[in-house]
Design a protein around this motif. Structure first.
Motif, PDB file in Angstrom:
ATOM      1  N   ASN A   1       0.752  -0.918   0.092  1.00 52.09           N
ATOM      2  CA  ASN A   1      -0.058   0.197   0.402  1.00 52.09           C
ATOM      3  C   ASN A   1       0.888   1.373   0.191  1.00 52.09           C
ATOM      4  O   ASN A   1       0.519   2.114  -0.667  1.00 52.09           O
ATOM      5  CB  ASN A   1      -0.729   0.047   1.168  1.00 52.09           C
ATOM      6  CG  ASN A   1      -1.690  -1.001   1.031  1.00 52.09           C
ATOM      7  OD1 ASN A   1      -2.150  -1.905   0.164  1.00 52.09           O
ATOM      8  ND2 ASN A   1      -2.874  -1.395   2.557  1.00 52.09           N
ATOM      9  N   ASN A   2       1.434   1.424   1.123  1.00 58.18           N
ATOM     10  CA  ASN A   2       2.948   2.335   0.873  1.00 58.18           C
ATOM     11  C   ASN A   2       3.758   2.736  -0.086  1.00 58.18           C
ATOM     12  O   ASN A   2       3.685   3.581  -1.011  1.00 58.18           O
ATOM     13  CB  ASN A   2       3.674   2.466   2.393  1.00 58.18           C
ATOM     14  CG  ASN A   2       3.304   2.041   3.047  1.00 58.18           C
ATOM     15  OD1 ASN A   2       2.083   3.047   4.017  1.00 58.18           O
ATOM     16  ND2 ASN A   2       4.041   2.121   4.261  1.00 58.18           N
ATOM     17  N   ASN A   3       4.265   1.248  -1.540  1.00 60.61           N
ATOM     18  CA  ASN A   3       5.187   1.949  -1.760  1.00 60.61           C
ATOM     19  C   ASN A   3       3.575   2.555  -4.030  1.00 60.61           C
ATOM     20  O   ASN A   3       4.319   3.066  -4.112  1.00 60.61           O
ATOM     21  CB  ASN A   3       5.027   0.606  -2.797  1.00 60.61           C
ATOM     22  CG  ASN A   3       6.680  -0.019  -2.060  1.00 60.61           C
ATOM     23  OD1 ASN A   3       6.980   1.032  -1.079  1.00 60.61           O
ATOM     24  ND2 ASN A   3       6.825  -1.195  -1.492  1.00 60.61           N
TER      25      ASN A   3
ATOM     26  N   GLN B   1       2.140   6.872  -6.900  1.00 57.26           N
ATOM     27  CA  GLN B   1       0.690   7.291  -7.628  1.00 57.26           C
ATOM     28  C   GLN B   1       1.469   8.873  -7.678  1.00 57.26           C
ATOM     29  O   GLN B   1       0.727   9.498  -7.872  1.00 57.26           O
ATOM     30  CB  GLN B   1      -0.873   7.030  -6.191  1.00 57.26           C
ATOM     31  CG  GLN B   1      -1.581   5.669  -7.252  1.00 57.26           C
ATOM     32  CD  GLN B   1      -2.557   4.870  -6.274  1.00 57.26           C
ATOM     33  OE1 GLN B   1      -2.132   6.019  -5.054  1.00 57.26           O
ATOM     34  NE2 GLN B   1      -2.803   4.362  -6.840  1.00 57.26           N
ATOM     35  N   GLN B   2       0.857   9.476  -5.735  1.00 56.69           N
ATOM     36  CA  GLN B   2       2.474  10.377  -5.870  1.00 56.69           C
ATOM     37  C   GLN B   2       3.276  10.902  -6.270  1.00 56.69           C
ATOM     38  O   GLN B   2       3.253  12.318  -7.079  1.00 56.69           O
ATOM     39  CB  GLN B   2       2.824  10.079  -3.984  1.00 56.69           C
ATOM     40  CG  GLN B   2       1.329  10.621  -2.911  1.00 56.69           C
ATOM     41  CD  GLN B   2       1.618  10.909  -1.835  1.00 56.69           C
ATOM     42  OE1 GLN B   2       2.877  10.570  -1.478  1.00 56.69           O
ATOM     43  NE2 GLN B   2       0.778  10.781  -0.627  1.00 56.69           N
ATOM     44  N   GLY B   3       4.384  10.330  -7.027  1.00 57.06           N
ATOM     45  CA  GLY B   3       5.333  10.050  -7.992  1.00 57.06           C
ATOM     46  C   GLY B   3       4.049  10.717  -8.614  1.00 57.06           C
ATOM     47  O   GLY B   3       5.040  11.613  -9.594  1.00 57.06           O
ATOM     48  N   GLN B   4       3.978  10.107  -9.319  1.00 59.57           N
ATOM     49  CA  GLN B   4       3.400  10.372 -10.670  1.00 59.57           C
ATOM     50  C   GLN B   4       2.837  11.826 -11.349  1.00 59.57           C
ATOM     51  O   GLN B   4       2.761  12.280 -12.291  1.00 59.57           O
ATOM     52  CB  GLN B   4       2.199   9.414 -11.241  1.00 59.57           C
ATOM     53  CG  GLN B   4       2.868   8.091 -11.699  1.00 59.57           C
ATOM     54  CD  GLN B   4       2.336   6.588 -11.780  1.00 59.57           C
ATOM     55  OE1 GLN B   4       0.509   6.887 -11.842  1.00 59.57           O
ATOM     56  NE2 GLN B   4       2.677   5.745 -11.605  1.00 59.57           N
TER      57      GLN B   4
END
Length: 126
Positions: free
Chosen positions: A74-76, A81-84
């Motif tokens: 989940n963290n990854n 998603q945040q990085g994208q």
């Protein structure tokens, strides 16, 4: 005759005598000493209890590992998603290193002005 009378007189008391235990006769094959039998039974019950405890510990450990792996996944996923969202790749209009052009040819703008020989000596002009 006297013996016969005594024997018949004692016969009703023979009913109260303990019956012979044919299952645990020391003269038979497979005889086990009662104390060893008790100890073996106790050891078997302890083994069953320990096996149950080990199975419970294994289940708990497996659940903890699965929860940990799920949390990591989940963290990854969240990081990706945040990085994208944050880091969108910049368009490469001039072909970059594949273009073969120099920095001056490519039309890129630099934050610092280009220096020429002797610029440091002629600071007063700028």
């Amino acid at each position: 005759m006297k013996r016969f009378l005594i024997l018949t007189a004692l016969l009703p008391f023979a009913v109260f005598a303990q019956p012979i235990n044919t299952m645990n006769n020391p003269n038979q094959q497979g005889y086990q000493i009662p104390s060893q039998q008790r100890m073996q039974t106790q050891m078997q019950s302890q083994q069953i209890q320990q096996k149950g405890m080990l199975n419970q510990q294994l289940k708990t450990q497996t659940q903890v590992q699965q929860q940990h792996l799920q949390t990591q996944m989940n963290n990854n996923t969240q990081r990706v998603q945040q990085g994208q969202v944050r880091e969108q790749p910049l368009p490469n209009t001039n072909g970059g290193m594949l273009n073969g052009g120099t920095v001056q040819d490519s039309g890129q703008q630099h934050m610092l002005p280009q220096r020429q020989n002797g610029d440091m000596l002629n600071n007063s002009q700028r």
